[in-house]
Design a protein around this motif. Structure first.
Motif, PDB file in Angstrom:
ATOM      1  N   ALA A   1      -0.319 -56.573  -4.034  1.00 20.87           N
ATOM      2  CA  ALA A   1      -0.023 -55.601  -5.034  1.00 20.87           C
ATOM      3  C   ALA A   1      -0.873 -54.097  -4.459  1.00 20.87           C
ATOM      4  O   ALA A   1      -1.952 -54.051  -4.074  1.00 20.87           O
ATOM      5  N   GLU A   2      -0.426 -53.339  -4.312  1.00 21.93           N
ATOM      6  CA  GLU A   2      -0.892 -51.938  -4.051  1.00 21.93           C
ATOM      7  C   GLU A   2      -0.796 -50.581  -5.375  1.00 21.93           C
ATOM      8  O   GLU A   2       0.457 -50.793  -6.412  1.00 21.93           O
ATOM      9  N   PRO A   3      -2.413 -49.735  -5.320  1.00 23.31           N
ATOM     10  CA  PRO A   3      -2.211 -48.567  -6.596  1.00 23.31           C
ATOM     11  C   PRO A   3      -1.754 -47.646  -6.512  1.00 23.31           C
ATOM     12  O   PRO A   3      -1.219 -47.520  -5.265  1.00 23.31           O
ATOM     13  N   VAL A   4      -1.024 -47.456  -7.760  1.00 25.97           N
ATOM     14  CA  VAL A   4       0.179 -46.041  -7.271  1.00 25.97           C
ATOM     15  C   VAL A   4      -1.018 -44.977  -8.193  1.00 25.97           C
ATOM     16  O   VAL A   4      -0.645 -45.513  -9.412  1.00 25.97           O
ATOM     17  N   LEU A   5      -1.455 -44.000  -8.304  1.00 24.58           N
ATOM     18  CA  LEU A   5      -1.483 -42.788  -8.777  1.00 24.58           C
ATOM     19  C   LEU A   5      -0.177 -42.273  -9.614  1.00 24.58           C
ATOM     20  O   LEU A   5      -0.188 -41.629  -8.649  1.00 24.58           O
ATOM     21  N   LEU A   6      -0.256 -42.107 -10.149  1.00 27.11           N
ATOM     22  CA  LEU A   6       0.353 -40.746 -10.867  1.00 27.11           C
ATOM     23  C   LEU A   6      -0.229 -39.468 -11.692  1.00 27.11           C
ATOM     24  O   LEU A   6      -1.168 -39.883 -11.811  1.00 27.11           O
ATOM     25  N   ASP A   7       0.122 -39.131 -12.301  1.00 31.88           N
ATOM     26  CA  ASP A   7       0.102 -37.707 -13.149  1.00 31.88           C
ATOM     27  C   ASP A   7      -0.962 -36.366 -11.991  1.00 31.88           C
ATOM     28  O   ASP A   7      -2.270 -37.048 -11.940  1.00 31.88           O
ATOM     29  N   TRP A   8      -0.108 -36.144 -11.061  1.00 33.63           N
ATOM     30  CA  TRP A   8      -1.026 -35.320  -9.962  1.00 33.63           C
ATOM     31  C   TRP A   8      -1.440 -34.395 -10.396  1.00 33.63           C
ATOM     32  O   TRP A   8      -1.917 -32.905  -9.886  1.00 33.63           O
ATOM     33  N   ALA A   9      -1.223 -34.063 -11.574  1.00 40.78           N
ATOM     34  CA  ALA A   9      -1.947 -32.486 -12.160  1.00 40.78           C
ATOM     35  C   ALA A   9      -3.030 -31.687 -12.307  1.00 40.78           C
ATOM     36  O   ALA A   9      -3.118 -30.219 -11.571  1.00 40.78           O
ATOM     37  N   ARG A  10      -4.274 -32.204 -11.609  1.00 44.20           N
ATOM     38  CA  ARG A  10      -5.942 -32.039 -11.339  1.00 44.20           C
ATOM     39  C   ARG A  10      -5.978 -32.658  -9.498  1.00 44.20           C
ATOM     40  O   ARG A  10      -7.171 -31.697  -9.352  1.00 44.20           O
ATOM     41  N   ALA A  11      -4.598 -32.511  -9.061  1.00 47.67           N
ATOM     42  CA  ALA A  11      -4.427 -32.859  -7.396  1.00 47.67           C
ATOM     43  C   ALA A  11      -5.553 -31.430  -7.330  1.00 47.67           C
ATOM     44  O   ALA A  11      -5.416 -30.064  -7.678  1.00 47.67           O
ATOM     45  N   ARG A  12      -6.525 -31.747  -5.922  1.00 52.06           N
ATOM     46  CA  ARG A  12      -7.408 -30.375  -5.587  1.00 52.06           C
ATOM     47  C   ARG A  12      -7.510 -30.997  -4.149  1.00 52.06           C
ATOM     48  O   ARG A  12      -8.041 -32.691  -3.423  1.00 52.06           O
ATOM     49  N   VAL A  13      -8.728 -30.293  -3.006  1.00 48.86           N
ATOM     50  CA  VAL A  13      -8.914 -30.573  -2.283  1.00 48.86           C
ATOM     51  C   VAL A  13     -11.191 -30.941  -3.017  1.00 48.86           C
ATOM     52  O   VAL A  13     -11.318 -30.017  -3.318  1.00 48.86           O
ATOM     53  N   GLY A  14     -11.789 -31.684  -2.493  1.00 46.97           N
ATOM     54  CA  GLY A  14     -12.716 -32.498  -3.382  1.00 46.97           C
ATOM     55  C   GLY A  14     -13.267 -33.962  -2.001  1.00 46.97           C
ATOM     56  O   GLY A  14     -12.596 -33.949  -1.270  1.00 46.97           O
ATOM     57  N   SER A  15     -14.117 -33.869  -2.666  1.00 51.06           N
ATOM     58  CA  SER A  15     -14.816 -35.384  -2.139  1.00 51.06           C
ATOM     59  C   SER A  15     -13.840 -36.641  -2.553  1.00 51.06           C
ATOM     60  O   SER A  15     -13.766 -36.762  -4.033  1.00 51.06           O
ATOM     61  N   PRO A  16     -14.211 -37.387  -1.425  1.00 54.15           N
ATOM     62  CA  PRO A  16     -13.062 -39.020  -2.403  1.00 54.15           C
ATOM     63  C   PRO A  16     -14.410 -39.552  -3.168  1.00 54.15           C
ATOM     64  O   PRO A  16     -14.445 -39.873  -4.110  1.00 54.15           O
ATOM     65  N   LEU A  17     -15.584 -39.038  -3.636  1.00 48.73           N
ATOM     66  CA  LEU A  17     -16.804 -39.195  -4.289  1.00 48.73           C
ATOM     67  C   LEU A  17     -16.001 -38.490  -5.654  1.00 48.73           C
ATOM     68  O   LEU A  17     -16.252 -39.880  -7.081  1.00 48.73           O
TER      69      LEU A  17
END
Length: 178
Positions: free
Chosen positions: A59-75
């Motif tokens: 089982a693998e998670p897949v992230l949808l809707d990357w409209a707010r993607a940016r450079v940031g902290s993984p936290l």
């Protein structure tokens, strides 16, 4: 908005103002925080933006809707995920620190939740709140819930609880900052 919610939300305004003023410096510190540093992040991790697929029986998670993607902290993504899980799963709220330590261990990092790590975590969570999460829940609350006039009282109550919880995050970040 239910009258009882206004005073509760208003009490968070001083902390909100301080965090908004400090956010640029908080984010610089957050992005420099080692060993996590900065990365491309999703920016809006919650159960509605995740699906699970099976690949080779795993089982693998897949992230949808990357409209707010940016450079940031993984936290930022981790705090958003844990915050969202806490809304839906009371056990996730109770096991918050265990889940955060598990994330760190999965990254090959020490699972120790040190004071600098906790501070960085709350700065990341506040960044999420101010990047849209708090505004989203406040808009649902003010618009009547789910964006519909006359929405069910339970939708408004959920929006009020979620907004209050994001304001709790703001107060925690403020306490760490001061």
């Amino acid at each position: 908005m239910p009258r009882g919610e206004v005073p509760a939300l208003a009490r968070a305004l001083p902390a909100l103002r301080r965090v908004v003023a400090a956010l640029p410096v908080m984010r610089r510190q957050l992005l420099a925080f080692q060993p996590l540093g900065s990365a491309v992040i999703h920016g809006d991790v919650h159960p509605g933006n995740v699906m699970i697929r099976r690949r080779g029986g795993v089982a693998e998670p897949v992230l949808l809707d990357w409209a707010r993607a940016r450079v940031g902290s993984p936290l930022e993504d981790v705090s958003a995920w844990l915050q969202a899980l806490g809304y839906w799963e009371p056990e996730a709220r109770r096991r918050h620190d265990t889940l955060l330590a598990g994330y760190l261990a999965a990254r090959g990092l020490s699972p120790a939740l040190t004071r600098p790590l906790r501070d960085a975590y709350w700065f990341a969570a506040a960044s999420n709140a101010l990047a849209g999460a708090l505004g989203y829940h406040l808009s649902l609350l003010l618009a009547g819930g789910a964006g519909q006039p006359g929405a069910a009282p339970d939708a408004r109550a959920a929006a009020a609880r979620n907004a209050a919880d994001w304001l709790r995050v703001i107060r925690r970040a403020d306490a760490c900052w001061r």
